[in-house]
Design a protein around this motif. Sequence first.
Motif, PDB file in Angstrom:
ATOM      1  N   SER A 196     -21.328  11.438  33.028  1.00  0.00           N
ATOM      2  CA  SER A 196     -21.243  10.433  34.080  1.00  0.00           C
ATOM      3  C   SER A 196     -19.995   9.572  33.910  1.00  0.00           C
ATOM      4  CB  SER A 196     -22.488   9.532  34.027  1.00  0.00           C
ATOM      5  OG  SER A 196     -22.503   8.811  32.792  1.00  0.00           O
ATOM      6  N   PRO A 198     -19.821   6.251  33.368  1.00  0.00           N
ATOM      7  CA  PRO A 198     -19.903   5.383  32.181  1.00  0.00           C
ATOM      8  C   PRO A 198     -19.681   6.145  30.868  1.00  0.00           C
ATOM      9  CG  PRO A 198     -21.690   4.900  33.698  1.00  0.00           C
ATOM     10  CD  PRO A 198     -21.036   6.159  34.196  1.00  0.00           C
ATOM     11  N   GLU A 199     -20.192   7.371  30.780  1.00  0.00           N
ATOM     12  CA  GLU A 199     -20.035   8.144  29.546  1.00  0.00           C
ATOM     13  C   GLU A 199     -18.571   8.503  29.301  1.00  0.00           C
ATOM     14  OE1 GLU A 199     -24.384  10.397  29.267  1.00  0.00           O
ATOM     15  OE2 GLU A 199     -22.806  11.236  30.534  1.00  0.00           O
ATOM     16  N   ARG A 201     -15.944   6.955  30.585  1.00  0.00           N
ATOM     17  CA  ARG A 201     -15.199   5.712  30.345  1.00  0.00           C
ATOM     18  C   ARG A 201     -15.398   5.239  28.914  1.00  0.00           C
ATOM     19  NH1 ARG A 201     -15.724  -0.102  33.602  1.00  0.00           N
ATOM     20  NH2 ARG A 201     -13.943  -1.102  32.553  1.00  0.00           N
ATOM     21  N   TYR A 202     -16.619   5.301  28.439  1.00  0.00           N
ATOM     22  CA  TYR A 202     -16.903   4.894  27.058  1.00  0.00           C
ATOM     23  C   TYR A 202     -16.132   5.765  26.067  1.00  0.00           C
ATOM     24  CZ  TYR A 202     -19.399   4.314  22.653  1.00  0.00           C
ATOM     25  OH  TYR A 202     -19.708   4.103  21.325  1.00  0.00           O
ATOM     26  N   GLU A 205     -12.466   4.669  26.115  1.00  0.00           N
ATOM     27  CA  GLU A 205     -12.270   3.358  25.486  1.00  0.00           C
ATOM     28  C   GLU A 205     -12.470   3.430  23.984  1.00  0.00           C
ATOM     29  OE1 GLU A 205     -14.927   0.824  27.650  1.00  0.00           O
ATOM     30  OE2 GLU A 205     -13.426   0.393  29.217  1.00  0.00           O
ATOM     31  N   THR A 212     -10.265   1.577  34.037  1.00  0.00           N
ATOM     32  CA  THR A 212     -11.319   0.983  34.855  1.00  0.00           C
ATOM     33  C   THR A 212     -12.310   2.047  35.309  1.00  0.00           C
ATOM     34  OG1 THR A 212     -10.169   1.321  36.959  1.00  0.00           O
ATOM     35  CG2 THR A 212      -9.627  -0.685  35.722  1.00  0.00           C
ATOM     36  N   GLY A 213     -13.439   1.557  35.761  1.00  0.00           N
ATOM     37  CA  GLY A 213     -14.441   2.478  36.274  1.00  0.00           C
ATOM     38  C   GLY A 213     -13.935   3.265  37.474  1.00  0.00           C
ATOM     39  N   LYS A 217     -13.664   7.291  37.995  1.00  0.00           N
ATOM     40  CA  LYS A 217     -14.251   7.960  39.157  1.00  0.00           C
ATOM     41  C   LYS A 217     -13.244   8.886  39.828  1.00  0.00           C
ATOM     42  CE  LYS A 217     -17.629   4.377  40.379  1.00  0.00           C
ATOM     43  NZ  LYS A 217     -17.986   3.353  41.388  1.00  0.00           N
ATOM     44  N   ARG A 230     -20.184  13.287  39.105  1.00  0.00           N
ATOM     45  CA  ARG A 230     -20.331  13.514  37.669  1.00  0.00           C
ATOM     46  C   ARG A 230     -19.924  14.952  37.360  1.00  0.00           C
ATOM     47  NH1 ARG A 230     -27.007  13.506  37.489  1.00  0.00           N
ATOM     48  NH2 ARG A 230     -27.263  15.167  39.030  1.00  0.00           N
TER      49      ARG A 230
END
Length: 279
Positions: A196, A198-199, A201-202, A205, A212-213, A217, A230
């Motif tokens: 996904s 968030p996954e 992006r994490y 980082e 950024t999100g 995307k 996703r």
Amino acid sequence: MAAASSSSRVKKSHVFPSFHGPDVRRGFLSHLHKYFTTNKITAFKDQEMERGNTIGPMLVQAIREATVSIVVLSTNYASSSWCLDELVEILKCKEVSGQIVMPVFYEVDPSDVRKQRGDVGIAFEKSCQGRTEEEKQRWSRALADVATIAGEHSINWTDEAAMLEKLSRDVSNKLKVELLKEQFRSLDVDQTGFISVPELRYAMESIGEKITGDEVKEMIREVDLDGDGRLNYDEFAKVMMAKDGSQITDDEVKSAIQGGDVDGDGRLNYDEFVKVMIK
């Protein structure tokens, strides 16, 4: 050489070969090891192990830790209770943990292996002498099961070197696929079968990339074939191969990794994947 202690720690290998030494060790197996070395594939070697009536903890550990088991079914394979016990353990690992099993029918007919007839049957009867009915049935089932798995047939090859080269290449591709699956699972933190926003992006980082999100995307959108926002496994695999400019089909997606290998070790580690994604 002295026998290795059963309590010794086994170095994890990519491949566990199961074979009857007198049939194949000097020719077939030694040449296969050369191809493995060329392709940076590590195979378990048992030369220092003392053979007894049953396989010990060290050998069981080696089988369980391998990604691929190659079973070389030669005329006298079934004459060894040691080989038969290895085969039982290998097939158990296939069922329990999904280990890849690749049989090679070396100068034997798969149907003879499956039915334990002909020379294979004679060899099998030798192993069965003095054994319990339970042991016989366990070995018989294992031979029948392995004979149904698609593998290489030496009788179909006029050039054994070509067969060994193909076998080594097939093993290499299967190992790459398994490594790719491991990377996918490591990024799929919540184990939903998708990576996904968030996954991803994490992950970026975590190696110091500020993103950024919305940027994540957009990255996913470029390779998100079904438009669900996703990455599934096939989309993830295509990202890895497309980064190298490869022309690929859906089947090829599942057979190899072609790009992003920064350190040149033939596989993608976690950081390499994330850095490929942000190029």
